[in-house]
Scaffold this active site. Structure first.
Site, PDB file in Angstrom:
ATOM      1  N   ASP A 421       0.854  -1.192   0.000  1.00 27.75           N
ATOM      2  CA  ASP A 421       0.000   0.000   0.000  1.00 27.75           C
ATOM      3  C   ASP A 421       0.890   1.243   0.000  1.00 27.75           C
ATOM      4  O   ASP A 421       2.110   1.144   0.124  1.00 27.75           O
ATOM      5  CB  ASP A 421      -0.844  -0.059   1.283  1.00 27.75           C
ATOM      6  CG  ASP A 421      -1.987   0.943   1.290  1.00 27.75           C
ATOM      7  OD1 ASP A 421      -2.272   1.536   0.237  1.00 27.75           O
ATOM      8  OD2 ASP A 421      -2.605   1.128   2.356  1.00 27.75           O
ATOM      9  N   GLU A 424       2.803   5.153  -3.869  1.00 26.44           N
ATOM     10  CA  GLU A 424       2.853   6.142  -4.977  1.00 26.44           C
ATOM     11  C   GLU A 424       4.186   6.888  -4.993  1.00 26.44           C
ATOM     12  O   GLU A 424       4.580   7.311  -6.068  1.00 26.44           O
ATOM     13  CB  GLU A 424       1.694   7.124  -4.830  1.00 26.44           C
ATOM     14  CG  GLU A 424       0.336   6.478  -5.021  1.00 26.44           C
ATOM     15  CD  GLU A 424      -0.048   5.497  -3.914  1.00 26.44           C
ATOM     16  OE1 GLU A 424       0.340   5.750  -2.762  1.00 26.44           O
ATOM     17  OE2 GLU A 424      -0.704   4.495  -4.201  1.00 26.44           O
ATOM     18  N   ASP A 549      -8.803   3.267  -2.573  1.00 24.63           N
ATOM     19  CA  ASP A 549      -9.698   3.656  -1.480  1.00 24.63           C
ATOM     20  C   ASP A 549     -10.983   4.269  -1.991  1.00 24.63           C
ATOM     21  O   ASP A 549     -11.191   5.479  -1.921  1.00 24.63           O
ATOM     22  CB  ASP A 549      -8.986   4.668  -0.584  1.00 24.63           C
ATOM     23  CG  ASP A 549      -7.810   4.016   0.120  1.00 24.63           C
ATOM     24  OD1 ASP A 549      -7.752   2.778   0.136  1.00 24.63           O
ATOM     25  OD2 ASP A 549      -6.974   4.751   0.655  1.00 24.63           O
TER      26      ASP A 549
END
Ligand SMILES: *[C@@H]1O[C@H](CO)[C@@H](O)[C@H](O)[C@H]1NC(C)=O
Ligand SMILES: *[C@@H]1O[C@H](CO)[C@@H](O)[C@H](O)[C@H]1NC(C)=O
Ligand SMILES: *[C@@H]1O[C@H](CO)[C@@H](O)[C@H](O)[C@H]1NC(C)=O
Ligand SMILES: *[C@@H]1O[C@H](CO)[C@@H](O)[C@H](O)[C@H]1NC(C)=O
Ligand SMILES: *[C@@H]1O[C@H](CO)[C@@H](O)[C@H](O)[C@H]1NC(C)=O
Ligand SMILES: *[C@@H]1O[C@H](CO)[C@@H](O)[C@H](O)[C@H]1NC(C)=O
Ligand SMILES: *[C@@H]1O[C@H](CO)[C@@H](O)[C@H](O)[C@H]1NC(C)=O
Ligand SMILES: CC(=O)N[C@H]1CO[C@H](CO)[C@@H](O)[C@@H]1O
Length: 842
Positions: A421, A424, A549
């Site tokens: 997770d 980025e 999300d």
């Protein structure tokens, strides 16, 4: 001799189109572009020199004076066109991220042709078989240090798909539309926004066929579409295009995998049902969820845990109070005894604190450095954090070692897969982040945190020469303080000299590779199961992806179909799915029931929820529990049918989930369709899509159709289905199909499913014929020692089973059923083992 047809060099000097479309970048109409000279044709392509006309237009910096054009015919269906700086070595996507495909030798008959216009330089790509131009540059090429502009004509109201990750409709808007590629943590997956992944590839579909365009460039960019023009605006790198001729959508999909790599084959168990949430506060609560699933008679394949398990949110640590090691080991060993699995989430950012994982990282020198040489500090869950530099030669070994220690089968938590997770990478510290120590790391996950800076400080980190912080052309990054806001700063330099500005979009994919390798080292020979948030083109070669999300809304429920279609059928990341019932906000029983049914027909099937929201495990409401039992029941019946489709995708690139237009390309009613889709080659999924409704308007193209549940015939065309209960989902089988259906009733795990027998369902098409496939292996080896791959063919009352029968299974085919025609609903008492060729009357 095809070489003579290779190029049609047009020497005409045509005026550049003065037209400026409202949705394109203004200012480029005054640019004079380049002139091509020294055009050299060869057997495999063409090269030319491009020199700037006049003084250039300097709209976002000075224009490069000369450029180099290289055109290579790589296969009969693919042309590679590269425009770069002959002198300066500009950044290009590293080969370790995407190894460049080899060109075939001795091409005889290319179906895709490059045409050049010399002054002003322009080019087009045409498909020989249909004679049409599939790419045709318009306006001037602008090539500046930090701004590159190239535009092409498209069809007037084009059917364009791809250019994601996005939450737009699957068929992209065609006027005044901008897609921005710059990976970012994007809670709530807003509309018209850059999200977690970057895939600079699109498919354009026309009545005459489908073609594809891939721009191999990882820099930030805006791609604008307006009234028949598609315009790239890129802030770095080179123009590195691959044009794919199709002519069918499946062809383009396969051609794309020849460039970015075939997608990985995932473990059979990865197709089971997964349960997760942020906010399981203790190991006991996790055990309670597992027990409640079992008590409710709902299959649970894999239990997951979010950051809650960590000690102070530090990666590779266990909270000794709430998630003590002995309890965790006993939960995992109980799961394994029952043939279930366990997955924990890992973030890339390592807590900047004196603890072993950080200290070993410092010793191995694996963390990104700030411009002053110190470790670059950001703020993530544990507070101050350091970010691994995946381009550092020590990092992969470091990551493997950390995973080996923490997830050790004998002494740690023996996970079965990884969930990665925040890659980025996400950083809570707002740009310029001068004072990370004072940045809070509390608050709602993924929501904006208070600013630690003022806009005025924006330019303070600016380096000389190129502006890596706020380049002159500002892409439409949906975040306040520019490219470096809420991520690693874009002026950070990696160990190998690459600048974060150029490789930002590769961070998630680089972490995916390291995590894949670490899992492979833990269990050699077994397929690593990794689910990531951030991706770049080619990510599917190793990992799967969840859609980030999203929220518990009917809009996101509907939109999840476009997300799955994008990733599976265009970007070649087949193992994909949304957070079932929605992640953010509170779900409702009706939304969760519908989503539980829909999710069962997406490759990756996981229920996941945010901290603080109402619990949403399927057993919480009778209607959702019923939806789960029914939908998982059908999913498991079709598990081998779908596993076969995934295997085929891993071998050929033919997508395992498809929009209907892939199969019905001439039917313009399905070109914009993104609420119905094909799950595997033969099953159309048509969920109810409106809030609390029990009816849905569907459209089935001209073909033979049967209702999967009742096995009765259904007419093609438009119709309204009514009384679709909240625990049901309409499914239709296409004529011409043969489905191997597992007798999965009551199976609680995929291991159990694998021991069940099959029934063969034959659904003849208009011509009375049908065919299907079945692939079987051990379900987990990267290179299985034995495989079975059979094709079933039906016609004139005969069934033929042919192929390879290497994998030994006790599962037999115990019944053969033919739908339709004279043999309607006849079930033949025919039983046979899947071990040899067969030709029988049914
Ligand atoms: C194009 O879109 C922008 C941004 O959404 C909007 O501000 C502008 O008004 C639109 N222009 C036209 C001509 O629709
Ligand atoms: C996003 O777009 C959809 C239509 O595609 C719309 O229904 C929804 O309300 C939009 N969401 C927001 C937050 O604007
Ligand atoms: C499990 O089910 C029991 C009984 O319905 C309930 O009280 C409990 O909250 C549930 N626990 C979890 C973790 O789901
Ligand atoms: C790799 O790690 C070793 C210590 O384990 C260190 O001596 C070496 O300098 C590191 N390599 C680089 C390029 O930093
Ligand atoms: C969700 O429900 C909980 C419990 O009823 C409530 O405390 C919370 O405010 C709700 N969240 C939202 C976003 O509505
Ligand atoms: C839909 O049903 C849910 C119950 O699951 C309810 O909470 C919600 O308010 C309903 N929505 C509408 C628009 O009636
Ligand atoms: C039939 O279905 C198609 C595809 O969903 C839709 O575009 C069209 O409007 C429908 N026609 C009618 C008459 O409802
Ligand atoms: C259900 C849903 O909205 N899914 C979306 C979740 O977010 C991704 C982007 O990360 C979209 O592509 C999905 O469509």
């Amino acid at each position: 001799m095809w070489g003579s047809k290779l190029t049609s060099v047009l020497l005409a000097v045509t005026a550049l189109s003065p037209q400026v479309l409202a949705g394109l970048t203004p200012g480029t109409e005054k640019c004079q572009g380049y002139a091509a000279s020294n055009v050299k044709k060869s057997i495999s392509g063409l090269t030319a020199d491009l020199s700037l006309n006049g003084n250039g237009c300097a709209i976002y910096g000075s224009d490069l004076k000369s450029l180099k054009l290289e055109v290579n015919y790589e296969t009969n269906e693919r042309i590679h066109v590269k425009i770069s700086d002959p002198k300066d070595k500009r950044y290009e996507v590293p080969e370790i991220t995407i190894p460049r495909p080899a060109a075939e030798k001795g091409l005889k008959n290319p179906d895709i042709i490059f045409n050049i216009q010399q002054n002003p330089f322009a080019f087009s790509i045409s498909r020989r078989s249909t004679g049409e131009k599939i790419f045709e540059t318009t306006g001037a090429l602008v090539f500046e240090d930090q701004y590159i502009r190239l535009a092409t004509k498209t069809a007037q109201n084009p059917n364009i798909y791809g250019l994601g990750e996005h939450t737009e409709p699957f068929k992209l808007p065609s006027t005044n539309f901008t897609r921005t590629l710059w990976n970012r943590d994007s809670f709530g997956v807003p509309n018209n926004s850059n999200l977690y992944g970057s895939h600079p590839v699109y498919f354009e579909h026309r009545k005459t066929g489908t073609h594809g365009v891939f721009l191999l460039n990882s820099n930030g960019m805006d791609i604008k579409i307006d009234n028949g023009v598609l315009e790239y605006n890129i802030i770095g790198g080179v123009l590195d295009f691959y044009f794919m001729a199709g002519p069918t959508a499946e062809n383009v999909a396969a051609q794309y995998t020849q460039i970015v790599g075939l997608p990985a084959m995932h473990a059979y168990w990865g197709l089971g049902s997964h349960q997760c949430r942020w906010g399981y506060k203790t190991a006991d609560e996790v055990a309670g969820v597992i027990a409640n699933y079992s008590a409710a008679g709902i299959p649970l394949e894999t239990m997951w845990t979010d950051i809650d398990y960590m000690d102070g949110h530090r990666v590779f640590s266990l909270d000794p109070k709430n998630f003590p090691l002995d309890k965790m080991r006993s939960i995992v060993s109980d799961l394994h005894k029952k043939e279930q699995k366990y997955i924990m989430m890992i973030d890339p950012a390592v807590a900047y604190q004196p603890y072993p994982s950080f200290e070993r990282g410092v010793a191995d020198n694996v963390f990104l450095k700030d411009t002053d040489g110190s470790i670059f500090k950001g703020v993530v869950w544990p507070g101050i954090t350091a970010f691994p530099d995946w381009f550092h030669p020590n990092t992969s070994a470091y990551w493997t070692k950390e995973m080996e220690i923490f997830f050790n089968a004998e002494t740690g938590v023996d996970i079965d897969g990884s969930w990665i997770d925040m890659n980025e990478p996400a950083n809570f510290c707002r740009y310029p982040c001068n004072n990370p120590e004072n940045t809070p790391n509390t608050g709602t996950k993924r929501r904006s945190l208070p600013m630690s800076s003022a806009l005025g400080q924006l330019a303070t980190r600016q380096t000389t020469g190129k502006n890596y912080i706020s380049p002159p052309y500002a892409i439409h990054n949906d975040i306040e303080f520019g490219l470096s806001d809420r991520t690693v700063h874009t002026d950070v330099v990696h160990e190998n000299g690459l600048i974060e500005y150029d490789v930002h979009n590769l961070y998630g994919t680089s972490m995916s590779t390291a995590t894949y390798d670490a899992l492979k080292a833990r269990r050699p020979g077994k397929r690593p199961f990794v689910i990531t948030r951030s991706t770049f083109a080619g990510a599917g070669h190793r990992v799967g992806k969840w859609l980030g999300d999203n929220l518990s809304t009917w809009h996101h429920y509907r939109n999840s179909i476009s997300g799955v279609l994008q990733f599976n059928s265009i970007y070649q990341v087949p193992m994909v799915g949304a957070d079932v019932c929605g992640f953010g906000d509170n779900t409702t029983s009706t939304l969760c029931a519908r989503w539980t049914s829909l999710g069962a027909f997406t490759p990756f099937y996981r229920n996941h929820n945010i901290e603080g929201a109402v619990p949403q495990e399927p057993y919480r409401w009778p209607v959702v529990a019923s939806a789960a039992r029914k939908a998982i029941g059908v999913r498991y019946q079709l598990l081998d049918y779908f596993y076969t489709a995934l295997w085929k995708q891993s071998q050929t690139g033919v997508p395992s989930v498809q929009p209907l237009w892939f199969q019905y390309p001439k039917d313009n009613k399905v070109w914009g369709m993104d609420l119905q889709f094909l799950y595997g080659p033969s099953v159309v999924v048509a969920p109810v899509t409106n809030e609390n409704s029990t009816s849905v308007d569907i459209y089935l193209p001209d073909d033979i159709w049967y209702d999967y549940h009742t096995q009765s015939p259904v007419k093609s065309g438009n119709q309204t289905l009514t009384n679709v209960n909240f625990d049901e989902i309409p499914l239709f089988i296409r004529g011409g199909s043969i489905l191997p259906i597992r007798k999965a009733e009551g199976a609680m795990t995929t291991a159990e499913v694998r021991r069940r027998d099959f029934e063969l369902l034959i659904v003849p098409g208009k011509d009375g014929k049908a065919s299907g496939e079945l692939y079987l292996d051990d379900g987990e080896s990267i290179t299985p020692s034995a495989v079975t791959h059979v094709t079933f063919q039906y016609g004139n009352g005969r069934l033929k089973v042919q192929g390879k029968f290497g994998y030994k299974t006790s599962a037999k085919i115990t019944a053969v059923k033919v739908l339709g025609g004279l043999r309607s609903l006849k079930q033949k008492k025919l039983a046979f083992a899947i071990e040899k060729t067969l030709d029988v009357l049914v």
